[in-house]
Design a protein around this motif. Structure first.
Motif, PDB file in Angstrom:
ATOM      1  N   PHE A   3       0.859  -1.175   0.000  1.00 23.16           N
ATOM      2  CA  PHE A   3       0.000   0.000   0.000  1.00 23.16           C
ATOM      3  C   PHE A   3       0.899   1.230   0.000  1.00 23.16           C
ATOM      4  N   LEU A   4       1.026   1.884  -1.144  1.00 22.63           N
ATOM      5  CA  LEU A   4       1.840   3.093  -1.211  1.00 22.63           C
ATOM      6  C   LEU A   4       1.050   4.304  -0.740  1.00 22.63           C
ATOM      7  N   CYS A   5      -0.230   4.286  -1.011  1.00 18.01           N
ATOM      8  CA  CYS A   5      -1.087   5.397  -0.602  1.00 18.01           C
ATOM      9  C   CYS A   5      -2.453   4.831  -0.248  1.00 18.01           C
ATOM     10  N   VAL A   6      -2.950   5.199   0.903  1.00 24.35           N
ATOM     11  CA  VAL A   6      -4.216   4.654   1.388  1.00 24.35           C
ATOM     12  C   VAL A   6      -5.139   5.794   1.784  1.00 24.35           C
ATOM     13  N   THR A   7      -6.397   5.647   1.432  1.00 23.68           N
ATOM     14  CA  THR A   7      -7.412   6.596   1.873  1.00 23.68           C
ATOM     15  C   THR A   7      -8.271   5.930   2.941  1.00 23.68           C
ATOM     16  N   SER A   8      -8.405   6.581   4.076  1.00 22.42           N
ATOM     17  CA  SER A   8      -9.187   6.028   5.180  1.00 22.42           C
ATOM     18  C   SER A   8     -10.305   6.998   5.540  1.00 22.42           C
ATOM     19  N   ILE A   9     -11.495   6.455   5.731  1.00 19.95           N
ATOM     20  CA  ILE A   9     -12.623   7.256   6.204  1.00 19.95           C
ATOM     21  C   ILE A   9     -12.741   7.017   7.706  1.00 19.95           C
ATOM     22  N   LEU A  10     -12.354   8.000   8.492  1.00 15.06           N
ATOM     23  CA  LEU A  10     -12.379   7.876   9.945  1.00 15.06           C
ATOM     24  C   LEU A  10     -13.678   8.437  10.512  1.00 15.06           C
ATOM     25  N   SER A  11     -14.189   7.767  11.521  1.00 16.30           N
ATOM     26  CA  SER A  11     -15.345   8.274  12.249  1.00 16.30           C
ATOM     27  C   SER A  11     -14.892   8.639  13.659  1.00 16.30           C
ATOM     28  N   VAL A  12     -14.897   9.922  13.956  1.00 12.03           N
ATOM     29  CA  VAL A  12     -14.489  10.383  15.288  1.00 12.03           C
ATOM     30  C   VAL A  12     -15.702  10.813  16.112  1.00 12.03           C
ATOM     31  N   ALA A  13     -16.892  10.421  15.640  1.00  8.40           N
ATOM     32  CA  ALA A  13     -18.123  10.827  16.327  1.00  8.40           C
ATOM     33  C   ALA A  13     -18.182  10.313  17.757  1.00  8.40           C
ATOM     34  N   VAL A  14     -17.502   9.172  18.020  1.00  9.09           N
ATOM     35  CA  VAL A  14     -17.536   8.593  19.362  1.00  9.09           C
ATOM     36  C   VAL A  14     -16.924   9.529  20.400  1.00  9.09           C
ATOM     37  N   GLY A  34       2.300  14.238   8.091  1.00  8.78           N
ATOM     38  CA  GLY A  34       2.490  13.665   6.765  1.00  8.78           C
ATOM     39  C   GLY A  34       1.209  13.200   6.100  1.00  8.78           C
ATOM     40  N   LEU A  35       0.080  13.321   6.792  1.00  7.80           N
ATOM     41  CA  LEU A  35      -1.201  12.888   6.239  1.00  7.80           C
ATOM     42  C   LEU A  35      -2.000  14.080   5.730  1.00  7.80           C
ATOM     43  N   ASP A  36      -2.832  13.824   4.738  1.00  4.20           N
ATOM     44  CA  ASP A  36      -3.730  14.853   4.206  1.00  4.20           C
ATOM     45  C   ASP A  36      -5.130  14.619   4.768  1.00  4.20           C
ATOM     46  N   PHE A  37      -5.695  15.652   5.393  1.00  4.39           N
ATOM     47  CA  PHE A  37      -7.005  15.544   6.024  1.00  4.39           C
ATOM     48  C   PHE A  37      -8.051  16.304   5.212  1.00  4.39           C
ATOM     49  N   GLY A  38      -9.182  15.656   4.984  1.00  5.12           N
ATOM     50  CA  GLY A  38     -10.295  16.318   4.334  1.00  5.12           C
ATOM     51  C   GLY A  38     -11.114  17.089   5.356  1.00  5.12           C
ATOM     52  N   PRO A  39     -12.206  17.716   4.933  1.00  5.61           N
ATOM     53  CA  PRO A  39     -13.046  18.471   5.868  1.00  5.61           C
ATOM     54  C   PRO A  39     -13.819  17.541   6.803  1.00  5.61           C
ATOM     55  N   LEU A  40     -14.016  17.986   8.027  1.00  8.38           N
ATOM     56  CA  LEU A  40     -14.802  17.226   9.003  1.00  8.38           C
ATOM     57  C   LEU A  40     -16.281  17.333   8.650  1.00  8.38           C
ATOM     58  N   GLN A  41     -16.936  16.192   8.499  1.00 10.81           N
ATOM     59  CA  GLN A  41     -18.345  16.161   8.127  1.00 10.81           C
ATOM     60  C   GLN A  41     -19.239  16.279   9.368  1.00 10.81           C
ATOM     61  N   PRO A  42     -20.484  16.716   9.196  1.00 14.67           N
ATOM     62  CA  PRO A  42     -21.398  16.857  10.344  1.00 14.67           C
ATOM     63  C   PRO A  42     -21.610  15.565  11.127  1.00 14.67           C
ATOM     64  N   ASP A  43     -21.503  14.405  10.439  1.00 19.21           N
ATOM     65  CA  ASP A  43     -21.715  13.131  11.133  1.00 19.21           C
ATOM     66  C   ASP A  43     -20.458  12.624  11.828  1.00 19.21           C
ATOM     67  N   ARG A  91     -11.472   1.281  17.175  1.00 18.43           N
ATOM     68  CA  ARG A  91     -11.222   1.236  15.738  1.00 18.43           C
ATOM     69  C   ARG A  91     -10.985   2.614  15.168  1.00 18.43           C
ATOM     70  N   GLY A  92     -11.935   3.538  15.344  1.00 18.24           N
ATOM     71  CA  GLY A  92     -11.768   4.887  14.826  1.00 18.24           C
ATOM     72  C   GLY A  92     -11.906   4.981  13.326  1.00 18.24           C
ATOM     73  N   ALA A  93     -11.892   3.847  12.638  1.00 14.83           N
ATOM     74  CA  ALA A  93     -12.024   3.852  11.183  1.00 14.83           C
ATOM     75  C   ALA A  93     -12.940   2.720  10.776  1.00 14.83           C
ATOM     76  N   THR A  94     -13.910   2.994   9.956  1.00 16.63           N
ATOM     77  CA  THR A  94     -14.841   1.957   9.538  1.00 16.63           C
ATOM     78  C   THR A  94     -14.417   1.287   8.252  1.00 16.63           C
ATOM     79  N   GLU A  95     -13.575   1.950   7.473  1.00 20.99           N
ATOM     80  CA  GLU A  95     -13.127   1.307   6.244  1.00 20.99           C
ATOM     81  C   GLU A  95     -11.867   1.968   5.733  1.00 20.99           C
ATOM     82  N   MET A  96     -11.050   1.162   5.056  1.00 18.38           N
ATOM     83  CA  MET A  96      -9.850   1.671   4.414  1.00 18.38           C
ATOM     84  C   MET A  96      -9.776   1.004   3.049  1.00 18.38           C
ATOM     85  N   LYS A  97      -9.387   1.738   2.028  1.00 22.17           N
ATOM     86  CA  LYS A  97      -9.303   1.112   0.713  1.00 22.17           C
ATOM     87  C   LYS A  97      -8.060   1.570  -0.025  1.00 22.17           C
TER      88      LYS A  97
END
Length: 236
Positions: A3-14, A34-43, A91-97
């Protein structure tokens, strides 16, 4: 396949009940520059992209953060938690692809709580099986990473379908499962053997529970009714 580059969708709602999520995200950015963060979503979800080792370090940071909050909850008397809460905290992350385009081979990754994974593997093995894909799990403590490898366009579609099936079923299990920990009175071989034999005799009466033996304890995983019935029998 690396995995050279991975995108992870993290859920920090907890963390919402304990922290200001925007402040937590800023802390995550400082922790993992070193990570790129997208915008925090309402959920409470946020997309994070970078190398797999960097994401693992971020995951470890979130695990420690969740563990400290969990210990605070326990000190306040919140000692009984279901596996669903545990998964959210650990976990903090529900999926990684895999984000690398590869028309010949694709890998989908699902991160599960280890207890959920073992229960699924023992009682619902077909969920972890699919045509034209290879599904394997790598356990690291409380976290098990399930990799779904596929080849070709048909395999890629099957891989996505298998990934979605595992995710949906894991959510169902999170809602209904609980865990009871049976600690050994003393860390001796005789004590462990005694509990092992006792649990072995009781298991046929309670086929719905999963027993996970460790050096210092045995974890009993199942529905509330199944776990309660087993532990009550164990006390007699």
């Amino acid at each position: 396949q690396a995995f050279l580059c991975v995108t992870s969708i993290l859920s920090v709602a907890v963390f919402r009940d304990h922290l200001v999520l925007e402040d937590l995200v800023e802390e995550m950015k400082k922790q993992s520059p070193g990570l790129d963060f997208g915008p925090l979503q309402p959920d409470g979800q946020i997309a994070v992209q970078g190398s797999f080792p960097a994401l693992r370090k971020l995951r470890e940071f979130l695990l420690l953060k969740a563990k400290s909050l969990s210990e605070e909850d326990q000190r306040e008397g919140k000692s009984h938690q279901r596996l669903r809460r545990k998964v959210q905290e650990h976990r903090g992350a529900t999926e990684m692809k895999n984000s690398i385009g590869d028309t010949h081979r694709e890998t989908q990754v699902v991160v599960l709580d280890t207890d959920i994974y073992h229960y699924m593997k023992s009682f619902h093995p077909k969920i972890l099986q699919a045509a034209d894909v290879v599904i394997s799990g790598v356990t690291d403590g409380d976290i098990t990473t399930v990799c779904i490898d596929s080849a070709g366009s048909t395999g890629a579609a099957q891989g996505l379908r298998a990934k979605r099936t595992i995710e949906i079923f894991s959510v169902k299990l999170q809602r209904i499962l609980r865990k009871e920990r049976i600690c050994f009175k003393e860390p001796s071989r005789a004590e462990k053997q005694k509990y092992k034999q006792l649990c072995g005799r009781l298991k046929p009466r309670h086929p719905g529970v999963l027993l996970l033996p460790y050096d210092t304890h045995i974890d009993v995983v199942g529905t509330s009714a199944c776990v309660f019935g087993f532990t009550e029998d164990l006390k007699r």
